[in-house]
Design a protein around this motif. Structure first.
Motif, PDB file in Angstrom:
ATOM      1  N   CYS A   1     -11.007  11.554  70.968  1.00 24.92           N
ATOM      2  CA  CYS A   1     -10.586  12.785  71.352  1.00 24.92           C
ATOM      3  C   CYS A   1     -11.613  13.860  71.667  1.00 24.92           C
ATOM      4  O   CYS A   1     -11.556  15.001  71.091  1.00 24.92           O
ATOM      5  CB  CYS A   1      -9.288  13.063  70.519  1.00 24.92           C
ATOM      6  SG  CYS A   1      -8.509  14.436  71.140  1.00 24.92           S
ATOM      7  N   THR A   2     -12.582  13.663  72.447  1.00 27.81           N
ATOM      8  CA  THR A   2     -13.676  14.514  72.644  1.00 27.81           C
ATOM      9  C   THR A   2     -13.774  15.157  74.074  1.00 27.81           C
ATOM     10  O   THR A   2     -14.856  15.963  74.137  1.00 27.81           O
ATOM     11  CB  THR A   2     -15.033  14.017  72.172  1.00 27.81           C
ATOM     12  OG1 THR A   2     -15.212  12.735  72.844  1.00 27.81           O
ATOM     13  CG2 THR A   2     -14.920  13.635  70.676  1.00 27.81           C
ATOM     14  N   ASP A   3     -12.861  14.919  75.000  1.00 25.19           N
ATOM     15  CA  ASP A   3     -13.334  15.516  76.201  1.00 25.19           C
ATOM     16  C   ASP A   3     -12.989  16.941  76.222  1.00 25.19           C
ATOM     17  O   ASP A   3     -12.382  17.499  75.427  1.00 25.19           O
ATOM     18  CB  ASP A   3     -12.341  14.747  77.051  1.00 25.19           C
ATOM     19  CG  ASP A   3     -12.796  13.311  77.600  1.00 25.19           C
ATOM     20  OD1 ASP A   3     -13.751  12.908  77.462  1.00 25.19           O
ATOM     21  OD2 ASP A   3     -11.852  12.564  77.670  1.00 25.19           O
TER      22      ASP A   3
ATOM     23  N   ASP B   1      -9.170  17.986  75.833  1.00 27.26           N
ATOM     24  CA  ASP B   1      -8.744  17.545  74.496  1.00 27.26           C
ATOM     25  C   ASP B   1      -8.862  18.516  73.485  1.00 27.26           C
ATOM     26  O   ASP B   1     -10.006  19.115  73.262  1.00 27.26           O
ATOM     27  CB  ASP B   1      -9.348  16.046  74.137  1.00 27.26           C
ATOM     28  CG  ASP B   1      -9.394  14.800  74.938  1.00 27.26           C
ATOM     29  OD1 ASP B   1      -8.519  14.992  75.988  1.00 27.26           O
ATOM     30  OD2 ASP B   1     -10.260  13.915  74.811  1.00 27.26           O
ATOM     31  N   THR B   2      -7.736  18.359  72.773  1.00 26.09           N
ATOM     32  CA  THR B   2      -7.669  19.174  71.415  1.00 26.09           C
ATOM     33  C   THR B   2      -7.223  18.137  70.455  1.00 26.09           C
ATOM     34  O   THR B   2      -6.143  17.489  70.522  1.00 26.09           O
ATOM     35  CB  THR B   2      -6.589  20.213  71.592  1.00 26.09           C
ATOM     36  OG1 THR B   2      -6.836  21.114  72.612  1.00 26.09           O
ATOM     37  CG2 THR B   2      -6.614  21.052  70.235  1.00 26.09           C
ATOM     38  N   LEU B   3      -7.927  18.410  69.241  1.00 27.91           N
ATOM     39  CA  LEU B   3      -7.643  17.236  68.045  1.00 27.91           C
ATOM     40  C   LEU B   3      -6.996  18.176  67.132  1.00 27.91           C
ATOM     41  O   LEU B   3      -7.460  19.103  66.725  1.00 27.91           O
ATOM     42  CB  LEU B   3      -8.885  16.886  67.348  1.00 27.91           C
ATOM     43  CG  LEU B   3      -8.825  15.786  66.449  1.00 27.91           C
ATOM     44  CD1 LEU B   3      -7.994  14.645  66.782  1.00 27.91           C
ATOM     45  CD2 LEU B   3      -9.863  15.376  65.698  1.00 27.91           C
TER      46      LEU B   3
ATOM     47  N   CYS C   1      -3.884  14.027  69.343  1.00 31.60           N
ATOM     48  CA  CYS C   1      -4.753  14.252  70.502  1.00 31.60           C
ATOM     49  C   CYS C   1      -4.313  14.750  71.565  1.00 31.60           C
ATOM     50  O   CYS C   1      -3.346  13.834  72.056  1.00 31.60           O
ATOM     51  CB  CYS C   1      -5.691  12.873  70.650  1.00 31.60           C
ATOM     52  SG  CYS C   1      -6.889  13.347  71.906  1.00 31.60           S
ATOM     53  N   ARG C   2      -4.482  16.158  71.879  1.00 30.70           N
ATOM     54  CA  ARG C   2      -3.689  16.778  73.142  1.00 30.70           C
ATOM     55  C   ARG C   2      -4.496  16.782  74.193  1.00 30.70           C
ATOM     56  O   ARG C   2      -5.596  17.352  73.904  1.00 30.70           O
ATOM     57  CB  ARG C   2      -2.981  17.928  72.604  1.00 30.70           C
ATOM     58  CG  ARG C   2      -1.990  17.799  71.745  1.00 30.70           C
ATOM     59  CD  ARG C   2      -1.311  19.085  71.102  1.00 30.70           C
ATOM     60  NE  ARG C   2      -0.001  19.104  70.453  1.00 30.70           N
ATOM     61  CZ  ARG C   2       1.089  19.108  71.372  1.00 30.70           C
ATOM     62  NH1 ARG C   2       1.126  19.595  72.603  1.00 30.70           N
ATOM     63  NH2 ARG C   2       2.081  18.958  70.895  1.00 30.70           N
ATOM     64  N   THR C   3      -4.065  16.390  75.559  1.00 33.08           N
ATOM     65  CA  THR C   3      -4.794  16.431  76.560  1.00 33.08           C
ATOM     66  C   THR C   3      -4.262  17.135  77.685  1.00 33.08           C
ATOM     67  O   THR C   3      -3.246  16.780  77.966  1.00 33.08           O
ATOM     68  CB  THR C   3      -5.305  14.774  76.886  1.00 33.08           C
ATOM     69  OG1 THR C   3      -6.077  14.276  76.051  1.00 33.08           O
ATOM     70  CG2 THR C   3      -6.243  14.879  78.096  1.00 33.08           C
TER      71      THR C   3
ATOM     72  N   GLN D   1       0.899  18.858  78.485  1.00 31.09           N
ATOM     73  CA  GLN D   1      -0.202  18.053  77.777  1.00 31.09           C
ATOM     74  C   GLN D   1       0.394  16.724  77.403  1.00 31.09           C
ATOM     75  O   GLN D   1       1.617  16.577  77.056  1.00 31.09           O
ATOM     76  CB  GLN D   1      -0.689  18.740  76.652  1.00 31.09           C
ATOM     77  CG  GLN D   1      -1.239  20.078  76.577  1.00 31.09           C
ATOM     78  CD  GLN D   1      -1.914  20.617  75.270  1.00 31.09           C
ATOM     79  OE1 GLN D   1      -0.974  20.722  74.382  1.00 31.09           O
ATOM     80  NE2 GLN D   1      -3.189  20.920  75.118  1.00 31.09           N
TER      81      GLN D   1
END
Length: 141
Positions: free
Chosen positions: A36-38, A41-43, A53-55, A78
């Motif tokens: 979850c690192t793009d 993305d929000t962890l 993991c919100r994208t 998201q």
């Protein structure tokens, strides 16, 4: 991506998958954190045992969801992948939920869930590779 999800409105029920782990699933949670690192993305770790993991979706997908579900551009839709570990019978039960959260102008967000067998199979593989044993879904009444 939205087309791939085959979304249907699910305000109450979200698609889930569960596995039982003999101990707290540190390896699973670490693996999720590392993916979850793009930039979109929000962890989130709202509390111990819960990991999200919100994208953010593409502008086109977000616009389509906002228009279709009377959302708001002030808070964008998201994709949410939520994992929750709960103590259970000498181990931990981990539940996975995936949905698209579409904030509304007023009221609670609309949650759109997919029912993709591919996603369920993939999550089962991830759980098993992380040391979990799949829990069969509850029988429908």
């Amino acid at each position: 991506m939205v087309a791939l999800w085959g979304c249907t409105t699910q305000d109450v029920e979200v698609i889930s998958n569960a596995a039982r782990f003999p101990a707290y699933p540190d390896a699973l949670f670490s693996a999720i954190e590392s993916t979850c690192t793009d930039p979109a993305d929000t962890l989130l770790r709202p509390k111990r045992g819960i990991l999200e993991c919100r994208t953010f979706l593409s502008p086109e997908e977000s616009a389509a969801l906002i228009i279709t579900y009377d959302g708001t551009p002030e808070k964008l839709p998201q994709l949410v992948m939520r994992f929750q570990a709960m103590k259970d019978n000498g181990g931990y039960l981990v539940d996975y939920q995936a949905f698209i959260d579409v904030p509304q102008k007023t009221g609670a967000p609309v949650r759109l869930s997919q029912h993709s067998p591919w996603v369920l199979r993939r999550m089962a593989q991830i759980f098993q590779l992380s040391g979990g044993e799949m829990v069969p879904p509850p029988a429908e009444a």
